[in-house]
Design a protein around this motif. Structure first.
Motif, mmCIF file in Angstrom:
data_model
loop_
_atom_site.group_PDB
_atom_site.id
_atom_site.type_symbol
_atom_site.label_atom_id
_atom_site.label_comp_id
_atom_site.label_asym_id
_atom_site.label_seq_id
_atom_site.Cartn_x
_atom_site.Cartn_y
_atom_site.Cartn_z
ATOM 1 N N CYS A 68 -0.646 24.401 -26.795
ATOM 2 C CA CYS A 68 -1.657 23.364 -26.581
ATOM 3 C C CYS A 68 -1.011 21.978 -26.638
ATOM 4 C CB CYS A 68 -2.777 23.468 -27.609
ATOM 5 S SG CYS A 68 -4.020 22.176 -27.410
ATOM 6 N N VAL A 69 -0.949 21.295 -25.501
ATOM 7 C CA VAL A 69 -0.317 19.976 -25.445
ATOM 8 C C VAL A 69 -1.117 18.939 -26.232
ATOM 9 C CG1 VAL A 69 0.892 20.416 -23.277
ATOM 10 C CG2 VAL A 69 -1.382 19.411 -23.223
ATOM 11 N N LYS A 72 -0.283 19.462 -29.997
ATOM 12 C CA LYS A 72 1.096 19.027 -30.231
ATOM 13 C C LYS A 72 1.189 17.505 -30.234
ATOM 14 C CE LYS A 72 5.776 19.528 -28.479
ATOM 15 N NZ LYS A 72 6.647 20.124 -27.479
ATOM 16 N N CYS A 73 0.565 16.866 -29.264
ATOM 17 C CA CYS A 73 0.586 15.410 -29.158
ATOM 18 C C CYS A 73 -0.062 14.762 -30.379
ATOM 19 C CB CYS A 73 -0.128 14.974 -27.880
ATOM 20 S SG CYS A 73 -0.240 13.190 -27.670
ATOM 21 N N ASN A 93 -4.590 14.476 -20.512
ATOM 22 C CA ASN A 93 -4.697 15.814 -21.113
ATOM 23 C C ASN A 93 -6.083 16.033 -21.705
ATOM 24 O OD1 ASN A 93 -2.028 16.630 -20.584
ATOM 25 N ND2 ASN A 93 -1.303 15.517 -22.377
#
Length: 116
Positions: A68-69, A72-73, A93
């Protein structure tokens, strides 16, 4: 604060992976794995369907923990949720999640969070 609202605003308590985990529901794990496999054109097995919440300590699905971006971000930026990020309004995103899940934006707006 609602700790079961994910970084993106989705409500973990309404996720089938979370529900199957907290109720140890093998039938729901199997049903969810089959659905997610078809939706993602990927082999997802019932044993992959274990999650205790995006922002909570404990089990995560493979997607949530490693792919999952958004998660993570947010973790890299040290924000409590995406609402606390200075790019909240312009994040590409996050945009897809909020367009497909209007309640996610409502969940984020309703949270009283603060950047670390």
């Amino acid at each position: 604060m609602k700790e079961y609202i994910g970084y993106c605003g989705l409500d973990c308590k309404s996720c089938d992976a979370y529900i199957a985990t907290i109720h140890d529901d093998q039938s729901l794990r199997e049903k969810t794995a089959k659905l997610w496999s078809a939706l993602n054109n990927a082999p997802i097995l019932p044993e992959h369907i274990n999650c205790e919440g995006c922002r909570m300590k404990g089990k995560k699905t493979v997607f949530c923990e490693h792919l999952c971006v958004i998660r993570k971000c947010a973790a890299e930026k040290g924000v409590v949720t995406c609402k606390d990020c200075d790019q909240f309004s312009s994040c590409s995103n996050l945009k897809a999640i909020l367009l497909n899940n209007p309640s996610a934006k409502e969940n984020l707006i309703g949270l009283d969070t603060v950047v670390k």
